[in-house]
Design a protein around this motif. Sequence first.
Motif, PDB file in Angstrom:
ATOM      1  N   SER A   1     -20.076   9.684  16.948  1.00  0.00           N
ATOM      2  CA  SER A   1     -21.191   8.960  16.334  1.00  0.00           C
ATOM      3  C   SER A   1     -20.869   8.577  14.887  1.00  0.00           C
ATOM      4  O   SER A   1     -21.229   7.505  14.422  1.00  0.00           O
ATOM      5  N   THR A   2     -20.141   9.440  14.179  1.00  0.00           N
ATOM      6  CA  THR A   2     -19.770   9.125  12.797  1.00  0.00           C
ATOM      7  C   THR A   2     -18.860   7.903  12.742  1.00  0.00           C
ATOM      8  O   THR A   2     -19.049   6.989  11.935  1.00  0.00           O
ATOM      9  N   LEU A   3     -17.866   7.888  13.633  1.00  0.00           N
ATOM     10  CA  LEU A   3     -16.932   6.760  13.629  1.00  0.00           C
ATOM     11  C   LEU A   3     -17.617   5.470  14.047  1.00  0.00           C
ATOM     12  O   LEU A   3     -17.371   4.420  13.472  1.00  0.00           O
ATOM     13  N   MET A   4     -18.497   5.584  15.047  1.00  0.00           N
ATOM     14  CA  MET A   4     -19.180   4.374  15.490  1.00  0.00           C
ATOM     15  C   MET A   4     -20.064   3.806  14.388  1.00  0.00           C
ATOM     16  O   MET A   4     -20.137   2.592  14.211  1.00  0.00           O
ATOM     17  N   SER A   5     -20.705   4.688  13.610  1.00  0.00           N
ATOM     18  CA  SER A   5     -21.513   4.110  12.531  1.00  0.00           C
ATOM     19  C   SER A   5     -20.626   3.552  11.414  1.00  0.00           C
ATOM     20  O   SER A   5     -20.983   2.556  10.793  1.00  0.00           O
ATOM     21  N   ALA A   6     -19.439   4.162  11.213  1.00  0.00           N
ATOM     22  CA  ALA A   6     -18.521   3.590  10.222  1.00  0.00           C
ATOM     23  C   ALA A   6     -18.051   2.196  10.672  1.00  0.00           C
ATOM     24  O   ALA A   6     -17.964   1.273   9.865  1.00  0.00           O
ATOM     25  N   VAL A   7     -17.780   2.068  11.969  1.00  0.00           N
ATOM     26  CA  VAL A   7     -17.353   0.768  12.502  1.00  0.00           C
ATOM     27  C   VAL A   7     -18.464  -0.268  12.294  1.00  0.00           C
ATOM     28  O   VAL A   7     -18.233  -1.365  11.778  1.00  0.00           O
ATOM     29  N   LYS A   8     -19.690   0.115  12.657  1.00  0.00           N
ATOM     30  CA  LYS A   8     -20.822  -0.810  12.493  1.00  0.00           C
ATOM     31  C   LYS A   8     -21.008  -1.205  11.024  1.00  0.00           C
ATOM     32  O   LYS A   8     -21.205  -2.369  10.703  1.00  0.00           O
TER      33      LYS A   8
ATOM     34  N   ALA B   1     -12.666  -5.925   6.753  1.00  0.00           N
ATOM     35  CA  ALA B   1     -13.794  -5.070   6.373  1.00  0.00           C
ATOM     36  C   ALA B   1     -13.688  -3.711   7.078  1.00  0.00           C
ATOM     37  O   ALA B   1     -13.904  -2.654   6.481  1.00  0.00           O
ATOM     38  N   LEU B   2     -13.319  -3.766   8.352  1.00  0.00           N
ATOM     39  CA  LEU B   2     -13.221  -2.556   9.151  1.00  0.00           C
ATOM     40  C   LEU B   2     -12.135  -1.637   8.603  1.00  0.00           C
ATOM     41  O   LEU B   2     -12.300  -0.421   8.527  1.00  0.00           O
ATOM     42  N   LYS B   3     -11.039  -2.239   8.213  1.00  0.00           N
ATOM     43  CA  LYS B   3      -9.897  -1.488   7.730  1.00  0.00           C
ATOM     44  C   LYS B   3     -10.271  -0.653   6.507  1.00  0.00           C
ATOM     45  O   LYS B   3      -9.938   0.530   6.423  1.00  0.00           O
ATOM     46  N   SER B   4     -10.993  -1.253   5.581  1.00  0.00           N
ATOM     47  CA  SER B   4     -11.312  -0.499   4.365  1.00  0.00           C
ATOM     48  C   SER B   4     -12.348   0.592   4.651  1.00  0.00           C
ATOM     49  O   SER B   4     -12.312   1.664   4.087  1.00  0.00           O
ATOM     50  N   THR B   5     -13.280   0.307   5.585  1.00  0.00           N
ATOM     51  CA  THR B   5     -14.273   1.340   5.925  1.00  0.00           C
ATOM     52  C   THR B   5     -13.607   2.531   6.603  1.00  0.00           C
ATOM     53  O   THR B   5     -13.945   3.677   6.341  1.00  0.00           O
ATOM     54  N   LEU B   6     -12.655   2.227   7.470  1.00  0.00           N
ATOM     55  CA  LEU B   6     -12.044   3.311   8.233  1.00  0.00           C
ATOM     56  C   LEU B   6     -10.971   4.052   7.444  1.00  0.00           C
ATOM     57  O   LEU B   6     -10.533   5.117   7.843  1.00  0.00           O
ATOM     58  N   LYS B   7     -10.595   3.495   6.304  1.00  0.00           N
ATOM     59  CA  LYS B   7      -9.540   4.137   5.521  1.00  0.00           C
ATOM     60  C   LYS B   7      -9.925   5.568   5.129  1.00  0.00           C
ATOM     61  O   LYS B   7      -9.081   6.449   5.025  1.00  0.00           O
ATOM     62  N   GLN B   8     -11.210   5.761   4.914  1.00  0.00           N
ATOM     63  CA  GLN B   8     -11.653   7.108   4.522  1.00  0.00           C
ATOM     64  C   GLN B   8     -11.391   8.144   5.607  1.00  0.00           C
ATOM     65  O   GLN B   8     -11.389   9.332   5.337  1.00  0.00           O
ATOM     66  N   PHE B   9     -11.209   7.682   6.856  1.00  0.00           N
ATOM     67  CA  PHE B   9     -10.940   8.639   7.924  1.00  0.00           C
ATOM     68  C   PHE B   9      -9.435   8.795   8.196  1.00  0.00           C
ATOM     69  O   PHE B   9      -9.032   9.402   9.166  1.00  0.00           O
ATOM     70  N   ASP B  10      -8.631   8.243   7.305  1.00  0.00           N
ATOM     71  CA  ASP B  10      -7.180   8.347   7.453  1.00  0.00           C
ATOM     72  C   ASP B  10      -6.701   9.612   6.737  1.00  0.00           C
ATOM     73  O   ASP B  10      -6.770   9.730   5.527  1.00  0.00           O
ATOM     74  N   THR B  11      -6.209  10.565   7.533  1.00  0.00           N
ATOM     75  CA  THR B  11      -5.828  11.854   6.949  1.00  0.00           C
ATOM     76  C   THR B  11      -4.635  11.758   6.007  1.00  0.00           C
ATOM     77  O   THR B  11      -4.474  12.602   5.127  1.00  0.00           O
ATOM     78  N   ALA B  12      -3.802  10.704   6.160  1.00  0.00           N
ATOM     79  CA  ALA B  12      -2.575  10.608   5.368  1.00  0.00           C
ATOM     80  C   ALA B  12      -2.845  10.597   3.865  1.00  0.00           C
ATOM     81  O   ALA B  12      -2.061  11.106   3.083  1.00  0.00           O
ATOM     82  N   GLN B  13      -3.956  10.032   3.468  1.00  0.00           N
ATOM     83  CA  GLN B  13      -4.186   9.903   2.029  1.00  0.00           C
ATOM     84  C   GLN B  13      -4.563  11.218   1.348  1.00  0.00           C
ATOM     85  O   GLN B  13      -4.640  11.266   0.129  1.00  0.00           O
ATOM     86  N   TYR B  14      -4.816  12.254   2.136  1.00  0.00           N
ATOM     87  CA  TYR B  14      -5.265  13.502   1.519  1.00  0.00           C
ATOM     88  C   TYR B  14      -4.173  14.550   1.387  1.00  0.00           C
ATOM     89  O   TYR B  14      -4.418  15.644   0.904  1.00  0.00           O
ATOM     90  N   GLY B  15      -2.988  14.251   1.851  1.00  0.00           N
ATOM     91  CA  GLY B  15      -1.906  15.228   1.735  1.00  0.00           C
ATOM     92  C   GLY B  15      -1.967  16.289   2.808  1.00  0.00           C
ATOM     93  O   GLY B  15      -2.784  16.229   3.734  1.00  0.00           O
ATOM     94  N   GLY B  16      -1.092  17.288   2.675  1.00  0.00           N
ATOM     95  CA  GLY B  16      -0.928  18.287   3.719  1.00  0.00           C
ATOM     96  C   GLY B  16      -1.857  19.485   3.606  1.00  0.00           C
ATOM     97  O   GLY B  16      -2.756  19.517   2.775  1.00  0.00           O
ATOM     98  N   ALA B  17      -1.605  20.456   4.484  1.00  0.00           N
ATOM     99  CA  ALA B  17      -2.421  21.668   4.531  1.00  0.00           C
ATOM    100  C   ALA B  17      -1.697  22.824   3.842  1.00  0.00           C
ATOM    101  O   ALA B  17      -0.630  23.239   4.299  1.00  0.00           O
ATOM    102  N   PRO B  18      -2.264  23.344   2.748  1.00  0.00           N
ATOM    103  CA  PRO B  18      -1.621  24.488   2.106  1.00  0.00           C
ATOM    104  C   PRO B  18      -1.851  25.774   2.901  1.00  0.00           C
ATOM    105  O   PRO B  18      -2.865  25.924   3.578  1.00  0.00           O
ATOM    106  N   LEU B  19      -0.874  26.650   2.800  1.00  0.00           N
ATOM    107  CA  LEU B  19      -1.022  28.003   3.334  1.00  0.00           C
ATOM    108  C   LEU B  19      -1.451  28.815   2.113  1.00  0.00           C
ATOM    109  O   LEU B  19      -0.666  29.012   1.187  1.00  0.00           O
TER     110      LEU B  19
END
Lengths: 340, 340
Positions: free
Chosen positions: A246-253, B272-290
């Motif tokens: 639902s989060t992704l679908m609202s982001a798409v919309k 428009a879609l690309k920029s909205t969905l960019k926030q869900f792209d994990t690459a921009q946040y870096g890795g997982a620290p132990l």
Amino acid sequence: MQEEVRVVLDAMGGDHAPEEMIKGAVEAVNEKNNIHVLLVGQEDVISEELEKYTYPKERMEIVHASEVIETAEPPVMAIRKKKDSSIVVGMNMVKNGEADAFVSAGSSGAILVGGQVIVGRIKGIERPPLAPLIPTEQGVSLLVDCGANVDARPSHLVQFAKMGSIYMEHVMGIKKPRVAIVNIGAEEEKGNALVKETFPLLKECEDINFVGSIEAREIPHGYADVIVCEAFTGNVILKLYEGVASTLMSAVKQGMMSSLKSKIGALMVKPALKSTLKQFDTAQYGGAPLLGLNGLVVKTHGSSKAAEIKNTILQCAVFQEQDINQKIKTYIVQKQEEQE
Amino acid sequence: MQEEVRVVLDAMGGDHAPEEMIKGAVEAVNEKNNIHVLLVGQEDVISEELEKYTYPKERMEIVHASEVIETAEPPVMAIRKKKDSSIVVGMNMVKNGEADAFVSAGSSGAILVGGQVIVGRIKGIERPPLAPLIPTEQGVSLLVDCGANVDARPSHLVQFAKMGSIYMEHVMGIKKPRVAIVNIGAEEEKGNALVKETFPLLKECEDINFVGSIEAREIPHGYADVIVCEAFTGNVILKLYEGVASTLMSAVKQGMMSSLKSKIGALMVKPALKSTLKQFDTAQYGGAPLLGLNGLVVKTHGSSKAAEIKNTILQCAVFQEQDINQKIKTYIVQKQEEQE
């Protein structure tokens, strides 16, 4: 003619009760002529709502119940105290053989407790799991258990696997359903204590088609028909699935609505997108059965609308026609004989 | 000038090694002038790749390591046997104080084992959790633990909560980060045995901002900054998150490509879609620290490309500049004093 299937519908449970419940019931009896629906709840409210529709009167009944169990109520207490609630009255009808199935969009807790306490377990079933269908790229998978029995034991998961297989084979028509256990890696030595102990037990089962571990990432791809897990994990999977979708679908919309150009594009994309995404709409698959009870109890989403209610009632008919509970009983007897 | 931060990068680990690893390293040293990268791996391969780029030579070094640990190798054995692997050589540099941090897109198992065995835990830390950032509608949340310690105990989860808070406050700049525990209902009495036992302990902690339970459905909405859970659950969350997101995104793309009309619409919607969905792209946040080791160890996605590697190296610099490990040590000492 096919044998009649009697389904009690909780007319009072869910966010859109009673309107959408009753609409769904009407659609179900109009669609399939061996279905008989018993609407349980406040008679005046139900009969007023029913007047809006045309349907075969002889296959729709109202069963009065004066009380309603609210979602926030502690379930054990609610089931014990509210003897005249739609859930308790409806479940008693299943217990007494007056109906084959009970469907409700009401309090999950009360449905789980009522299922065990009122309808009761099939003899030999250790724990009755809640088993919703979840949409995948390839169709649907059955997620079992998704919230009924936290901290389950390996032997419970083995029964979940078998009951899930029976369900997928005979209700959903999937031959030799692939059974997988949710794990955090594909290798047999991976996992927590419960999974490590359950894995070899599932591997030994000759009566299921066990395909090994499934990582959560693979679930949406539909690599298994029956996905076995402990209830805490299953509940996390079910809810995260819905949350991310639902989060992704609202982001798409939202993205599509961000400029004039994208709005025009959105209009052109919409029809195609709608039909593609329809396969991820949980409403079309009906509710989650509580497997292993002396009668069928099905929990639908709290937000259920008429389409989901109708589909759930139709699903109850298949469950009954395929005699799923008899198949579960046969399995239990076989297991007991093997152990003797 | 800021103090130099020395990051060892495993040039040989990950699906796109060494090309994308080296590209990311070059981008990082070019972006921030107190970063020194030590590329560990096969010298000839690395130096050939490095020749493609322009970068400050004095802040990039090659450290030869002849062996590579493959993803499929049993981790404990691999760490023990392959003394000259990029992971073992790199971690030893952190252990010996020759570097501040170690970053790898290689075998998760080997990184987890090596982190504990080679780099070692901060005294007083019971279990070092793996803590990735996951994207939400509101930014990012830290998921801790997402796979390091299955079957953890309540006291471990309390330490996860505190270390996660320190990380989110000082690396991500979130004041009083909201800490929640993953649960299958909002009420305190809900949950499995582990959650029921941990909940009151977290409630008692005065040094964290505990906000109660979070249901998986709410995670993508960003209702908590630090999401505490046992590793099996965390791993399921992380992987399902990625799985559902990628499945839906390909369904959306497929839908858009299904007719000529929708294809034209897709072109208009795309930017428009690309920029909205960019926030869900994990690459921009870096890795997982132990978290909780004597030095920083960060695991990036196996599929990491240059952008993720660069961001992870920058994240290591912040970790070091904010002296996170000293803050964790101070917390441990305080706790021990309280208990005495």
